[in-house]
Design a protein around this motif. Structure first.
Motif, PDB file in Angstrom:
ATOM      1  N   MET A   1       0.664  -0.996  -0.013  1.00 45.04           N
ATOM      2  CA  MET A   1       0.155   0.008  -0.123  1.00 45.04           C
ATOM      3  C   MET A   1       0.769   1.198   0.064  1.00 45.04           C
ATOM      4  N   ALA A   2       0.472   2.145  -0.748  1.00 45.90           N
ATOM      5  CA  ALA A   2       0.971   3.430  -0.797  1.00 45.90           C
ATOM      6  C   ALA A   2       0.051   4.526  -0.889  1.00 45.90           C
ATOM      7  N   GLN A   3       0.282   5.772  -0.343  1.00 47.26           N
ATOM      8  CA  GLN A   3      -0.499   7.069  -0.562  1.00 47.26           C
ATOM      9  C   GLN A   3       0.001   8.018  -1.484  1.00 47.26           C
ATOM     10  N   TYR A   4      -1.194   8.342  -2.282  1.00 48.00           N
ATOM     11  CA  TYR A   4      -0.772   9.285  -3.485  1.00 48.00           C
ATOM     12  C   TYR A   4      -1.952  10.635  -3.155  1.00 48.00           C
ATOM     13  N   ASP A   5      -1.205  11.700  -3.791  1.00 48.14           N
ATOM     14  CA  ASP A   5      -2.151  12.834  -4.065  1.00 48.14           C
ATOM     15  C   ASP A   5      -2.848  12.622  -5.117  1.00 48.14           C
ATOM     16  N   VAL A   6      -4.036  12.604  -5.159  1.00 44.44           N
ATOM     17  CA  VAL A   6      -4.860  12.245  -6.537  1.00 44.44           C
ATOM     18  C   VAL A   6      -5.604  13.778  -6.983  1.00 44.44           C
ATOM     19  N   THR A   7      -5.439  14.227  -8.003  1.00 43.56           N
ATOM     20  CA  THR A   7      -6.088  15.420  -8.541  1.00 43.56           C
ATOM     21  C   THR A   7      -7.529  15.142  -9.381  1.00 43.56           C
ATOM     22  N   TYR A   8      -8.516  15.069  -8.687  1.00 42.74           N
ATOM     23  CA  TYR A   8      -9.845  14.563  -9.248  1.00 42.74           C
ATOM     24  C   TYR A   8     -10.383  15.428 -10.491  1.00 42.74           C
ATOM     25  N   ALA A   9     -11.324  14.797 -11.156  1.00 45.07           N
ATOM     26  CA  ALA A   9     -11.498  15.845 -12.471  1.00 45.07           C
ATOM     27  C   ALA A   9     -12.380  16.942 -11.931  1.00 45.07           C
ATOM     28  N   ILE A  29      -4.844   5.814 -10.745  1.00 43.10           N
ATOM     29  CA  ILE A  29      -4.701   7.236 -10.463  1.00 43.10           C
ATOM     30  C   ILE A  29      -4.985   8.026 -11.735  1.00 43.10           C
ATOM     31  N   GLU A  30      -4.725   7.643 -13.146  1.00 48.24           N
ATOM     32  CA  GLU A  30      -4.856   8.289 -14.287  1.00 48.24           C
ATOM     33  C   GLU A  30      -6.634   8.128 -14.337  1.00 48.24           C
ATOM     34  N   TRP A  31      -7.192   7.056 -14.352  1.00 47.21           N
ATOM     35  CA  TRP A  31      -8.523   6.909 -14.267  1.00 47.21           C
ATOM     36  C   TRP A  31      -9.221   8.078 -13.654  1.00 47.21           C
ATOM     37  N   MET A  32      -8.814   7.769 -12.205  1.00 47.33           N
ATOM     38  CA  MET A  32      -9.486   8.600 -11.365  1.00 47.33           C
ATOM     39  C   MET A  32      -9.492  10.188 -11.411  1.00 47.33           C
ATOM     40  N   GLU A  33      -8.283  10.631 -12.081  1.00 47.58           N
ATOM     41  CA  GLU A  33      -7.961  12.211 -12.258  1.00 47.58           C
ATOM     42  C   GLU A  33      -8.940  12.391 -13.511  1.00 47.58           C
ATOM     43  N   GLY A  34      -9.080  11.504 -14.539  1.00 45.92           N
ATOM     44  CA  GLY A  34      -9.809  11.884 -15.597  1.00 45.92           C
ATOM     45  C   GLY A  34     -11.189  11.628 -15.459  1.00 45.92           C
TER      46      GLY A  34
END
Length: 200
Positions: A1-9, A29-34
């Motif tokens: 497990m790791a933590q990431y900062d995700v910039t949502y759509a 991450i790419e899918w969540m951001e888009g």
């Protein structure tokens, strides 16, 4: 497990925990951001849809409510689509019954179900015999009958004749006994329901 900062759509940034291989995490991450809104925006969007549809607030844990709101909104959007595209107009009574389902659990338990299946549940509920007993017994027995019906339908199918023994039972005490006497003995309960249904 790791933590990431995700910039949502929606533009908001949130730290999320992700599991799996690095390549899978990066794809997610790419899918969540888009494609995804942040949890706060998603919740606001679902609540706004519910308000437009004039739907009451749901009960349950915050996580359950968020999930159930999305599921319920999807059902009402499908109803609207069927009305416009297929000319199917649900009855006011059925719509009122759907709106009265304010427990998150109802929508979660029925996720993915068709409108026809929900209509069948509504008709079955209408045809259920009123139970006799103290108000406390009746309330408990109604809840037990609903839970038992769901379990039996899942295991035996919605057309199983033994369900009549649950639908037409008049004694709250009998329904309660199904719960207390046959806990952990599902096969025995099915035999009892089958025998009772044959007698009806």
């Amino acid at each position: 497990m790791a933590q990431y900062d995700v910039t949502y759509a929606c533009g908001h940034v949130k730290t999320v925990d992700l599991y799996g291989k690095t390549s899978e995490r990066e794809r997610k991450i790419e899918w969540m951001e888009g494609n995804c809104l942040c949890p706060a925006c998603y919740k606001a969007e679902q609540q706004a849809k519910a308000k437009v549809l004039d739907l009451p607030a749901l009960t349950g844990t915050p996580k359950q409510v968020a999930w159930a709101e999305a599921l319920r909104n999807e059902v009402f959007e499908r109803l609207e689509f069927e009305k416009l595209a297929k000319g199917k107009n649900p009855t006011d009574e059925f719509l009122a019954w759907l709106k009265d389902q304010t427990e998150s659990r109802f929508w979660i338990d029925n996720k993915g179900g068709s409108i026809a299946l929900l209509e069948k549940k509504w008709k079955n509920k209408k045809e259920e015999t009123k139970l006799e007993g103290t108000p406390k017994q009746v309330a408990w027995a109604e809840k037990i009958r609903e839970e038992l019906t769901a379990v039996v339908e899942e295991n035996m199918g919605q057309e199983w004749f033994g369900l009549n023994a649950l639908d037409l039972e008049t004694s709250a005490a009998t329904i309660i006994s199904y719960h207390t006497d046959y806990r952990g003995r599902f096969d025995d309960l099915l035999k009892v329901l089958a025998e009772k249904a044959k007698e009806m």
